[in-house]
Write a protein that holds these residues in place. Structure first.
Motif, PDB file in Angstrom:
ATOM      1  N   GLY A  64       0.809  -1.209   0.000  1.00 57.74           N
ATOM      2  CA  GLY A  64       0.000   0.000   0.000  1.00 57.74           C
ATOM      3  C   GLY A  64       0.849   1.268   0.000  1.00 57.74           C
ATOM      4  O   GLY A  64       2.082   1.214   0.026  1.00 57.74           O
ATOM      5  N   SER A  66       1.087   5.589   1.358  1.00 59.79           N
ATOM      6  CA  SER A  66       0.539   6.636   2.200  1.00 59.79           C
ATOM      7  C   SER A  66      -0.262   7.579   1.308  1.00 59.79           C
ATOM      8  O   SER A  66      -0.119   7.552   0.085  1.00 59.79           O
ATOM      9  N   SER A  67      -1.068   8.383   1.895  1.00 59.28           N
ATOM     10  CA  SER A  67      -1.896   9.304   1.142  1.00 59.28           C
ATOM     11  C   SER A  67      -1.018  10.262   0.324  1.00 59.28           C
ATOM     12  O   SER A  67      -1.344  10.606  -0.808  1.00 59.28           O
ATOM     13  N   CYS A 115      -3.991   1.475   1.137  1.00 57.76           N
ATOM     14  CA  CYS A 115      -3.944   1.479   2.591  1.00 57.76           C
ATOM     15  C   CYS A 115      -2.747   0.678   3.042  1.00 57.76           C
ATOM     16  O   CYS A 115      -2.509  -0.426   2.552  1.00 57.76           O
ATOM     17  N   ASP A 119      -2.415   1.719   8.730  1.00 58.02           N
ATOM     18  CA  ASP A 119      -3.229   2.928   8.530  1.00 58.02           C
ATOM     19  C   ASP A 119      -4.640   2.702   9.086  1.00 58.02           C
ATOM     20  O   ASP A 119      -5.184   1.602   8.999  1.00 58.02           O
ATOM     21  N   GLU A 121      -7.229   4.316   7.975  1.00 63.53           N
ATOM     22  CA  GLU A 121      -8.211   4.441   6.887  1.00 63.53           C
ATOM     23  C   GLU A 121      -7.508   4.353   5.537  1.00 63.53           C
ATOM     24  O   GLU A 121      -6.303   4.545   5.439  1.00 63.53           O
ATOM     25  N   SER A 122      -8.275   4.039   4.503  1.00 63.98           N
ATOM     26  CA  SER A 122      -7.724   3.989   3.156  1.00 63.98           C
ATOM     27  C   SER A 122      -7.827   5.340   2.505  1.00 63.98           C
ATOM     28  O   SER A 122      -8.766   6.088   2.779  1.00 63.98           O
ATOM     29  N   SER A 123      -6.890   5.628   1.634  1.00 68.58           N
ATOM     30  CA  SER A 123      -6.974   6.857   0.839  1.00 68.58           C
ATOM     31  C   SER A 123      -7.588   6.500  -0.499  1.00 68.58           C
ATOM     32  O   SER A 123      -7.198   5.521  -1.136  1.00 68.58           O
ATOM     33  N   LYS A 137     -11.466   9.556   2.027  1.00 67.96           N
ATOM     34  CA  LYS A 137     -10.992   8.545   2.971  1.00 67.96           C
ATOM     35  C   LYS A 137     -12.065   7.470   3.053  1.00 67.96           C
ATOM     36  O   LYS A 137     -13.263   7.780   3.069  1.00 67.96           O
ATOM     37  N   PRO A 140     -10.418   1.089   6.125  1.00 69.58           N
ATOM     38  CA  PRO A 140      -9.111   0.518   5.811  1.00 69.58           C
ATOM     39  C   PRO A 140      -9.227  -0.886   5.214  1.00 69.58           C
ATOM     40  O   PRO A 140     -10.017  -1.705   5.673  1.00 69.58           O
ATOM     41  N   ARG A 142      -6.100  -3.340   3.632  1.00 62.95           N
ATOM     42  CA  ARG A 142      -4.688  -3.329   3.285  1.00 62.95           C
ATOM     43  C   ARG A 142      -4.461  -3.645   1.820  1.00 62.95           C
ATOM     44  O   ARG A 142      -5.109  -4.510   1.263  1.00 62.95           O
TER      45      ARG A 142
END
Lengths: 570, 371
Positions: A64, A66-67, A115, A119, A121-123, A137, A140, A142
């Protein structure tokens, strides 16, 4: 006003560059799958709709992003895989140019949901024309899911040049297969228009290949392995005679990346040599491992062409690995009795067999040949069991422990003569029987010209052929291996065959040897005495290739007692 | 048709005829033999369409003449397994033959004579008589060199040539040749040439008595040997026999004289180590010494033997097919044999050291050129 040359707007540049990477839906599939693998995914789903022009979606369980990374990843030359120019020398990831997502996002509507492990939450990012237009957002999960919709929506010309959906789909499937084969430990799933086409469990390489082949193709392969210097190779190759009429399953992988390389294909075909029949393409899956610093994969954006620093070494490794593999006894075709019909030997050339048994045949054959010195006459009602039988004056039958062996007398003799002739051509020491009645052979001008080409080679095999006036030659001696009395016919047949086969890729010597062997060998229908059969079998097993004739037909077929018992319902 | 016959008489006839009856034929009728009861005897015939034998055996006739074709194998096995007793035969309806002995009764299904091939008839035939000893000797000395290669049919037989003052036979397969000429015997027949197939020659050799004469009948297509109660007919091989005289060397100037038995046993031993494919052995000649050697490069065996010989030419090496050489040596019937040689690629002339009266006998072998 004179400035006619202008720097293109960024958007246009991006779209042009994208064309190099994203040629067609299959390119998107390749880039996305490779990203997932580089992210360490252990399970990847590919979802395709409308042959990729509607939707291509790849869902993985990799590391995954990061945002922030997700926002940056669609910039040109944004990559997590190469940091310095030194890194380019030792590329170990599939992608590295930092172009893929940038290109895709500029020619399609793209959405990334990603994600990382911890994390909360997922972006979710939505791109248009290469830029993020929306950030959200979500819950989450993965890994990363990338959807590519409406490919080339902003490039009508490109869209128009896509091939028929079936063609594009075929390209997508073959990309999927190549990647699935390269990474057998990863689970793959392919869903085409809501239908699950492949569901591949984690497996070893061989099982993965078998899972991908249709059952009709699932003949067994010969494993090959070879390491020469810095090049190491593993792979599976099909037995001669079980190959197909297409090159679809002729695949090379370099450091787990599918590549194409004409010279390596040539190496394989050279190793198969005359074992293949005309228009037969063997299946092969060859995996090369070479230090990344000895290879340049950055030749073309699609990375399927590579340059080897030690190209000769790589060629030799491939050729020798395949040649060694083909020499193993595992290459003997086995006769399988299919209820209701006996299938052709070629197709039936199937299961691996026990290598020890072939060794027994040699020993057994030798022992029996020695033991059979006095000719056993079948007609005299002798009680002694003959070691060989001739079936329809065409096949030699003999028994070895736990099976019946059938030998095609013509191709067996052909193999023997072929190797003899080849050896004579090499050392130029063909042994020739002088003829009491030299044969003059009258040819037409065309035949004469062909014969003139062949003449030096014929003399090396053991012929003594002299030009004797216009379009006439005189045969004064023939190879000692040749059957008595057939000089004239043999010569004419050889000229015909040589002429037909000219233009092939084989070396002239091999062609001459093959032509001679084919024409001088005993034919189907020639009755053989027990001694002749014994001697033929003996000599066959002292050849380098007792299992296949120079044209690729099988020489020996093994029918196990087990198969026979089964057939009789025992 | 009803008669009785002794087991031993009948078995002997059946076995002789069995030599020509094919065991497996595409024309199944040929697997039969023909019984013809005539006044004064039983005539039994077998044929493969190429060669036919007919034998007359005395029987005790009880009934009218008649004919039937019977399966050769069953009949021979049946008669062979009986003791030497009198056996009665009676033809019943539907081509069934009843065989009766004092203990048993058997029925054999036969076929009507109409199904059996007719005997070829001679036209413009000539007859002449030859002494058995002469013809047997000449056939024996040539048959071994007959070719078995169907692509050159004229070589597939013994060539018999009758000239006003010569009776000669020749056989060759293109690698070796045997020629025997007799000038003492005058056949009372116009000059003629014919090629006799080897199967007929072999059967003739079995049927020729040691003493006496045999009458031959010949026309354009066939030859018949009349051996008393048995006649052997053969079609002749068609084709022109090659001009063999042309290939017999006249200028071979090197002479090797060697003990025949010693050379035979040397070649036999040494050839065990020759290549199974080529049977090639090598003769290395030096003054008064002959080295016989062989090697099999594949198996790795080799053999060498030295013989004391008479040889006065230059040192020379010649390769031969051991089997061809052995055949030739076995047919030369003097204690020593003479090789006349020219070069390693030219024919060798082999003769016995002494000739029979009025006879000339030569054999030829072509060398194998050493690589």
């Amino acid at each position: 006003m004179d400035a006619r040359i202008k720097i293109l707007p960024d958007l246009v540049m991006k779209r042009i560059a994208a064309g190099e990477v994203v040629e067609r839906p299959a390119s998107v599939v390749k880039e996305l799958l490779e990203n997932s693998l580089d992210a360490g995914a252990s399970s990847i789903s590919l979802i395709v709709r409308d042959a990729g022009s509607g939707l291509i979606k790849v869902v993985d369980d990799g590391c995954g992003m990061s945002s922030e990374d997700a926002a940056l990843c669609c910039e040109r030359h944004a990559t997590s895989k190469v940091y310095t120019s030194e890194d380019l020398e030792t590329i170990s990831t599939l992608g590295f140019r930092g172009e893929a997502l940038a290109s895709i996002s500029s020619v399609a509507r793209m959405e990334i949901v990603t994600c990382r492990q911890n994390d909360s939450e997922s972006s979710r990012l939505i791109y248009e024309d290469g830029s993020v237009v929306e950030r959200l957002k979500t819950a989450p999960r993965r890994g990363t899911a990338i959807s590519v919709k409406d490919l080339f929506y902003n490039q009508p010309a490109r869209r128009k040049f896509l091939k028929a959906p079936s063609t594009e789909l075929r390209h997508i499937i073959s990309v999927f297969r190549h990647i699935a084969i390269a990474f057998p430990a990863v689970e793959f799933e392919l869903i085409i228009d809501d239908e699950r086409t492949y569901d591949l469990r984690a497996a070893d390489r061989k099982q993965r290949i078998l899972d991908l082949l249709s059952s009709a193709q699932a003949h067994t392969f010969i494993p090959v392995e070879k390491t020469i210097g810095s090049v190491s190779l593993q792979g599976l190759i099909s037995r001669p005679g079980s190959g197909r009429k297409s090159k679809q399953n002729q695949l090379f992988f370099l450091n787990n990346r599918f590549i194409t390389d004409r010279s390596l294909s040539h190496a394989v075909m050279t190793a198969y040599g005359t074992r293949l029949s005309r228009n037969e393409y063997p299946d092969y899956f060859i995996f090369l491992t070479i230090d990344p610093s000895r290879v340049d994969v950055n030749v073309h954006p699609t990375k399927i062409e590579v340059r080897f620093l030690d190209s000769r070494l790589v060629y030799d490794t491939v050729r020798r690995a395949v040649a060694d593999g083909l020499r193993t006894p595992a290459v003997v075709p086995e006769l399988q009795l299919v209820p209701g019909k006996i299938s052709g030997a070629r197709r039936a050339a199937a299961r691996m067999r026990n290598p020890e048994e072939m060794g027994q045949l040699t020993l057994e054959a030798q022992r029996q040949a020695v033991g059979s010195a006095p000719v056993v006459d079948f007609r005299s009602g002798s009680r002694e069991r003959p070691p060989f039988w001739q079936l329809h004056d065409t096949y030699i039958l003999t028994q070895i422990k736990s099976s019946l062996v059938l030998i095609d007398q013509h191709v067996a003799h052909e193999r023997i003569l072929y190797e003899k002739a080849l050896a004579s051509l090499e050392d130029k020491r063909g042994i020739s029987q002088q003829l009491l009645f030299p044969q003059s052979v009258q040819l037409d001008a065309g035949e004469f010209a062909v014969l003139t080409d062949m003449l030096p080679y014929l003399n090396d095999i053991g012929f003594t052929v002299r030009e004797f006036g216009k379009n006439t030659v005189i045969v004064e001696a023939v190879p000692v291996t040749m059957k008595n009395g057939t000089e004239k016919e043999l010569l004419l047949d050889m000229i015909d065959m040589y002429r037909e086969e000219s233009g092939g890729s084989d070396a002239v010597t091999e062609k001459i040897a093959a032509v001679y062997a084919c024409k001088a060998a005993v034919k189907a229908g020639d009755p053989l005495t027990l001694q002749e059969m014994a001697s033929l079998v003996d000599q066959l097993f002292s050849t380098k290739e007792p299992y296949f004739c120079p044209h690729g037909r099988p020489i020996i077929i093994n029918l196990t007692l087990e198969e026979i018992n089964k057939k009789f319902g025992r | 048709m009803k008669f009785s016959i002794n087991q031993s008489t009948l078995l002997e006839a059946l076995q002789n005829i069995g030599r020509v009856v094919p065991t497996r034929s595409t024309t199944p009728i040929l697997e039969n033999i023909l019984f013809d009861l005539e006044d004064g005897g039983l005539k039994i015939t077998g044929t493969d369409l190429e060669v036919s034998i007919t034998t007359r055996v005395p029987v005790e006739q009880v009934d009218t003449p008649g004919s039937i074709a019977l399966p050769a194998r069953v009949m021979t096995e049946m008669i062979r397994s009986l003791p030497d007793i009198s056996i009665q035969f009676e033809l019943e309806e539907n081509n069934k033959l009843k065989i009766t002995t004092d203990k048993g009764r058997y029925h054999v299904s036969g076929l009507s004579k109409d199904n059996y091939p007719e005997q070829p008839q001679f036209s413009d035939a000539e007859n002449f008589t030859v002494p058995n000893q002469l013809i047997a000797r000449m056939l024996q000395k040539t048959i071994f060199a007959v070719s078995s290669e169907e692509l050159r049919p004229a070589l597939m037989g013994v060539f018999l040539q009758i000239m006003p003052d010569e009776f000669r036979m020749v056989a060759t397969d293109g690698h070796r040749l045997s020629k025997i000429v007799n000038r003492g015997f005058k056949a009372e027949v116009s000059p003629l040439k014919m090629i006799i197939p080897p199967k007929a020659v072999q059967i003739a050799l079995k049927n020729l008595e040691e003493e006496g004469d045999t009458e031959l009948t010949i026309d354009q297509t066939g030859l018949q040997f009349n051996f008393g109660n048995t006649t052997l007919y053969t079609r002749l091989v068609e084709g022109e026999y090659p001009d063999y005289e042309r290939v017999i060397p006249r200028d071979n100037d090197k002479t090797l004289t060697v003990d025949r038995e010693l050379l035979i046993s040397s070649v036999k031993r040494v050839s065990l180590f020759a290549s199974a494919l080529t049977h090639q052995i090598r003769l290395e000649l030096s003054p008064n010494q002959l080295l016989v050697c062989s090697e099999d490069l594949e198996v790795g065996g080799e053999g060498r033997e030295t013989l004391d010989v008479e040889y006065d030419g230059e040192p020379m090496e010649i390769g031969y097919n051991a089997n061809y050489l052995l055949d030739i040596l076995r047919h030369a019937d003097t204690e020593q044999v003479v090789f006349k040689l020219k070069s390693p690629v030219r024919a060798a002339l082999i003769t016995p050291t002494a000739e029979n009266e009025n006879e000339s006998f030569i054999m030829l072998i072509m060398p194998i050129k050493l690589g």
